[in-house]
Design a protein around this motif. Structure first.
Motif, PDB file in Angstrom:
ATOM      1  N   LEU A   1      10.032 -13.825 -19.874  1.00 42.69           N
ATOM      2  CA  LEU A   1      10.131 -14.934 -20.661  1.00 42.69           C
ATOM      3  C   LEU A   1      10.151 -16.201 -19.516  1.00 42.69           C
ATOM      4  CD1 LEU A   1      10.084 -16.790 -23.087  1.00 42.69           C
ATOM      5  CD2 LEU A   1      12.466 -16.365 -23.467  1.00 42.69           C
ATOM      6  N   GLU A   2       9.176 -17.012 -19.714  1.00 42.10           N
ATOM      7  CA  GLU A   2       9.106 -18.278 -18.771  1.00 42.10           C
ATOM      8  C   GLU A   2       8.823 -19.555 -19.653  1.00 42.10           C
ATOM      9  OE1 GLU A   2       6.124 -20.061 -15.214  1.00 42.10           O
ATOM     10  OE2 GLU A   2       5.931 -18.107 -15.931  1.00 42.10           O
ATOM     11  N   TYR A   3       9.321 -20.496 -19.102  1.00 37.34           N
ATOM     12  CA  TYR A   3       9.059 -21.829 -19.865  1.00 37.34           C
ATOM     13  C   TYR A   3       8.679 -22.724 -19.246  1.00 37.34           C
ATOM     14  CZ  TYR A   3      12.200 -20.038 -23.647  1.00 37.34           C
ATOM     15  OH  TYR A   3      12.642 -19.406 -24.715  1.00 37.34           O
ATOM     16  N   ARG A   4       7.635 -23.640 -19.673  1.00 37.63           N
ATOM     17  CA  ARG A   4       7.037 -24.892 -18.747  1.00 37.63           C
ATOM     18  C   ARG A   4       7.015 -26.061 -19.749  1.00 37.63           C
ATOM     19  NH1 ARG A   4       1.715 -21.864 -16.435  1.00 37.63           N
ATOM     20  NH2 ARG A   4       2.629 -20.218 -15.278  1.00 37.63           N
ATOM     21  N   VAL A   5       7.236 -27.139 -19.005  1.00 39.92           N
ATOM     22  CA  VAL A   5       6.722 -28.293 -19.699  1.00 39.92           C
ATOM     23  C   VAL A   5       5.303 -28.737 -19.532  1.00 39.92           C
ATOM     24  CG1 VAL A   5       7.571 -30.954 -19.661  1.00 39.92           C
ATOM     25  CG2 VAL A   5       9.161 -29.304 -19.390  1.00 39.92           C
ATOM     26  N   GLU A   6       4.568 -28.231 -20.571  1.00 42.79           N
ATOM     27  CA  GLU A   6       3.082 -28.574 -20.491  1.00 42.79           C
ATOM     28  C   GLU A   6       2.278 -28.879 -21.640  1.00 42.79           C
ATOM     29  OE1 GLU A   6       1.112 -25.548 -17.513  1.00 42.79           O
ATOM     30  OE2 GLU A   6       0.622 -24.855 -19.623  1.00 42.79           O
ATOM     31  N   PRO A   7       1.547 -29.762 -21.670  1.00 43.69           N
ATOM     32  CA  PRO A   7       0.811 -29.794 -22.781  1.00 43.69           C
ATOM     33  C   PRO A   7      -0.264 -28.869 -22.842  1.00 43.69           C
ATOM     34  CG  PRO A   7       0.619 -31.949 -21.561  1.00 43.69           C
ATOM     35  CD  PRO A   7       1.277 -30.783 -20.816  1.00 43.69           C
ATOM     36  N   PHE A   8      -0.898 -28.521 -24.301  1.00 43.32           N
ATOM     37  CA  PHE A   8      -1.254 -27.267 -24.563  1.00 43.32           C
ATOM     38  C   PHE A   8      -2.692 -27.345 -23.860  1.00 43.32           C
ATOM     39  CE2 PHE A   8      -4.707 -25.240 -27.297  1.00 43.32           C
ATOM     40  CZ  PHE A   8      -4.427 -23.722 -26.813  1.00 43.32           C
ATOM     41  N   MET A   9      -3.435 -28.619 -23.910  1.00 40.36           N
ATOM     42  CA  MET A   9      -4.916 -28.760 -23.361  1.00 40.36           C
ATOM     43  C   MET A   9      -4.879 -28.389 -21.742  1.00 40.36           C
ATOM     44  SD  MET A   9      -6.592 -28.742 -25.865  1.00 40.36           S
ATOM     45  CE  MET A   9      -8.108 -29.226 -25.373  1.00 40.36           C
ATOM     46  N   GLN A  10      -3.630 -28.510 -21.125  1.00 42.24           N
ATOM     47  CA  GLN A  10      -3.569 -28.332 -19.596  1.00 42.24           C
ATOM     48  C   GLN A  10      -3.421 -26.936 -19.425  1.00 42.24           C
ATOM     49  OE1 GLN A  10      -1.100 -31.270 -17.773  1.00 42.24           O
ATOM     50  NE2 GLN A  10      -2.018 -32.950 -18.997  1.00 42.24           N
ATOM     51  N   SER A  11      -3.215 -26.083 -20.394  1.00 45.90           N
ATOM     52  CA  SER A  11      -2.906 -24.605 -20.167  1.00 45.90           C
ATOM     53  C   SER A  11      -4.031 -23.870 -19.512  1.00 45.90           C
ATOM     54  CB  SER A  11      -2.272 -23.866 -21.395  1.00 45.90           C
ATOM     55  OG  SER A  11      -1.165 -24.675 -21.913  1.00 45.90           O
ATOM     56  N   ARG A  12      -3.645 -22.919 -18.677  1.00 45.25           N
ATOM     57  CA  ARG A  12      -4.826 -22.201 -18.125  1.00 45.25           C
ATOM     58  C   ARG A  12      -4.231 -20.586 -17.998  1.00 45.25           C
ATOM     59  NH1 ARG A  12      -6.711 -25.995 -18.986  1.00 45.25           N
ATOM     60  NH2 ARG A  12      -7.669 -27.506 -17.886  1.00 45.25           N
ATOM     61  N   GLY A  13      -5.228 -19.818 -17.877  1.00 45.79           N
ATOM     62  CA  GLY A  13      -4.824 -18.295 -17.780  1.00 45.79           C
ATOM     63  C   GLY A  13      -5.720 -17.590 -18.851  1.00 45.79           C
ATOM     64  N   GLU A  14      -5.107 -16.150 -19.060  1.00 44.89           N
ATOM     65  CA  GLU A  14      -5.720 -15.464 -20.108  1.00 44.89           C
ATOM     66  C   GLU A  14      -4.883 -14.762 -20.639  1.00 44.89           C
ATOM     67  OE1 GLU A  14      -8.284 -11.603 -18.877  1.00 44.89           O
ATOM     68  OE2 GLU A  14      -9.796 -13.170 -19.373  1.00 44.89           O
ATOM     69  N   TYR A  15      -4.688 -14.726 -22.057  1.00 43.44           N
ATOM     70  CA  TYR A  15      -3.591 -13.776 -22.677  1.00 43.44           C
ATOM     71  C   TYR A  15      -4.223 -13.197 -24.019  1.00 43.44           C
ATOM     72  CZ  TYR A  15      -1.141 -17.868 -20.506  1.00 43.44           C
ATOM     73  OH  TYR A  15      -0.747 -18.905 -19.633  1.00 43.44           O
ATOM     74  N   ASP A  16      -3.356 -12.196 -24.112  1.00 48.94           N
ATOM     75  CA  ASP A  16      -3.459 -11.326 -25.314  1.00 48.94           C
ATOM     76  C   ASP A  16      -3.337 -12.046 -26.693  1.00 48.94           C
ATOM     77  OD1 ASP A  16      -3.901  -8.967 -23.769  1.00 48.94           O
ATOM     78  OD2 ASP A  16      -1.598  -8.968 -23.320  1.00 48.94           O
ATOM     79  N   VAL A  17      -2.467 -12.767 -26.733  1.00 44.89           N
ATOM     80  CA  VAL A  17      -2.257 -13.668 -28.212  1.00 44.89           C
ATOM     81  C   VAL A  17      -1.858 -15.265 -27.567  1.00 44.89           C
ATOM     82  CG1 VAL A  17      -0.838 -13.636 -30.054  1.00 44.89           C
ATOM     83  CG2 VAL A  17      -1.329 -11.719 -29.152  1.00 44.89           C
ATOM     84  N   VAL A  18      -2.465 -16.043 -28.412  1.00 44.00           N
ATOM     85  CA  VAL A  18      -2.066 -17.459 -28.251  1.00 44.00           C
ATOM     86  C   VAL A  18      -1.419 -17.717 -29.697  1.00 44.00           C
ATOM     87  CG1 VAL A  18      -2.764 -20.035 -28.168  1.00 44.00           C
ATOM     88  CG2 VAL A  18      -3.839 -18.156 -26.636  1.00 44.00           C
ATOM     89  N   LEU A  19       0.039 -18.094 -29.646  1.00 43.32           N
ATOM     90  CA  LEU A  19       0.699 -18.470 -30.890  1.00 43.32           C
ATOM     91  C   LEU A  19       1.098 -19.921 -30.978  1.00 43.32           C
ATOM     92  CD1 LEU A  19       2.579 -17.564 -33.026  1.00 43.32           C
ATOM     93  CD2 LEU A  19       4.381 -17.255 -31.663  1.00 43.32           C
ATOM     94  N   PHE A  20       0.874 -20.280 -32.210  1.00 44.33           N
ATOM     95  CA  PHE A  20       1.221 -21.692 -32.729  1.00 44.33           C
ATOM     96  C   PHE A  20       2.049 -21.353 -33.865  1.00 44.33           C
ATOM     97  CE2 PHE A  20      -2.909 -22.496 -30.881  1.00 44.33           C
ATOM     98  CZ  PHE A  20      -2.729 -23.728 -30.238  1.00 44.33           C
ATOM     99  N   CYS A  21       3.332 -21.394 -33.802  1.00 43.98           N
ATOM    100  CA  CYS A  21       4.439 -21.330 -35.002  1.00 43.98           C
ATOM    101  C   CYS A  21       4.753 -22.835 -35.369  1.00 43.98           C
ATOM    102  CB  CYS A  21       5.495 -20.261 -34.619  1.00 43.98           C
ATOM    103  SG  CYS A  21       6.595 -19.961 -35.800  1.00 43.98           S
ATOM    104  N   VAL A  22       4.506 -23.263 -36.390  1.00 42.04           N
ATOM    105  CA  VAL A  22       4.440 -24.803 -36.797  1.00 42.04           C
ATOM    106  C   VAL A  22       4.427 -25.676 -35.552  1.00 42.04           C
ATOM    107  CG1 VAL A  22       5.980 -24.077 -38.876  1.00 42.04           C
ATOM    108  CG2 VAL A  22       7.009 -24.449 -36.864  1.00 42.04           C
TER     109      VAL A  22
END
Length: 304
Positions: free
Chosen positions: A125-146
């Motif tokens: 588990l890692e955390y970052r202060v980061e706006p979503f549109m600046q996210s980079r990388g490749e994920y199995d799942v992108v989750l939006f919970c509310v």
């Protein structure tokens, strides 16, 4: 309004919100949260209510992940807030990056993670202060919970989520659909809360005082309309604003339509509609109000 201004508005609102909650004793952990009198009507008031509400939501998310996606997944939790859902995903063995625009929320999430005693089977588990549109990388799942309903540029958000999911990756989201909550639904809430108030088991015993004095149909209809406004707007009528300046920027139907244009829909399940603003308002002997909460939770899952 430009994207930077939106992000700043949201960050400032959630910074202030989490600071106030933490000062009142809030513990952002589904398993370790303690009774907190700060929450006068929210499920966060009592760990029993947290299990009935957020625990049920998390169980549903984990079930979907297990059946459609697999184990040990790389998950991007967008708008993770204080991190309590990210933490549960990591406890289930997934590898999670939680991002949020609120520095104070991320700081609280990191503190809670660092003090986590439930380490068996823990992924990462890692955390970052980061706006979503600046996210980079490749994920199995992108989750939006509310969190997606706080993002006005919905098409760009969904397109970016699509770019972050590898071939065969998934988008998973739990979002409010308040446009489906009608006055008749508010009438059910009014009946429940009115009976609780009359029995002296609701936090605000005066909620139905005018109705009892008048026994007037017009007054009852006004009460239902006020409750409808409360649930659609996610706040009491005397509250100055919602969670943040851009809360409820898009509707549930808007989200579904945008997602369906870029992703293949595998499964859609109903969420919860009314108990989140009822459970914490119960007052009385702990055993009695917990039994009422259990009944209301089953009723919502079964009948609404």
């Amino acid at each position: 309004m430009d994207q930077d201004s939106i992000i700043l508005d949201e960050a400032q609102a959630f910074d202030a919100r989490i600071r106030e909650r933490l000062e009142a004793g809030f513990v952002p952990d589904l398993r370790r949260a303690e009774f907190c009198d700060y929450f006068y009507k929210s499920f966060w008031r009592d760990s029993h209510y947290i299990r009935l509400y957020l625990g049920w939501i998390m169980d549903g998310l984990l079930d979907l992940l297990h059946r459609h996606c697999g184990q040990g997944l790389r998950i991007l939790d967008v708008g993770c807030g204080a991190g309590y859902m990210s933490l549960e995903l990591a406890r289930a063995g997934h590898h999670v990056l939680g991002i949020d625009v609120s520095q104070e929320c991320i700081r609280a999430a990191e503190t809670t993670r660092d003090n986590n005693p439930y380490t068996d089977g823990f992924g990462s588990l890692e955390y970052r202060v980061e706006p979503f549109m600046q996210s980079r990388g490749e994920y199995d799942v992108v989750l939006f919970c509310v969190s997606m309903h706080h993002m006005p540029d919905l098409d760009a958000v969904v397109a970016h989520a699509h770019s972050l999911t590898k071939s065969g990756g998934h988008l998973l989201f739990y979002e409010p659909c308040h446009e489906r909550f009608g006055v008749r639904d508010a009438a059910q809430v009014g009946l429940i809360r009115g009976l609780l108030a009359l029995a002296g088991m609701w936090f605000d015993p005066d909620e139905t005082k005018d109705l009892v004095q008048s026994m007037d149909e017009a007054a009852l209809l006004r009460y239902f309309k006020d409750l409808h406004w409360e649930y659609v707007m996610e706040r009491d009528k005397n509250e100055p604003g919602g969670q943040s300046p851009h809360d409820l920027s898009v509707s549930g139907q808007d989200i579904l339509q945008a997602v369906r244009e870029r992703f293949t829909e595998l499964e859609t399940k109903p969420g919860l509609s009314f108990t989140y603003r009822v459970l914490g308002g119960l007052r009385g002997p702990r055993e009695s109000i917990h039994a009422i909460a259990d009944f209301l939770a089953v009723y919502e899952r079964t009948c609404v």
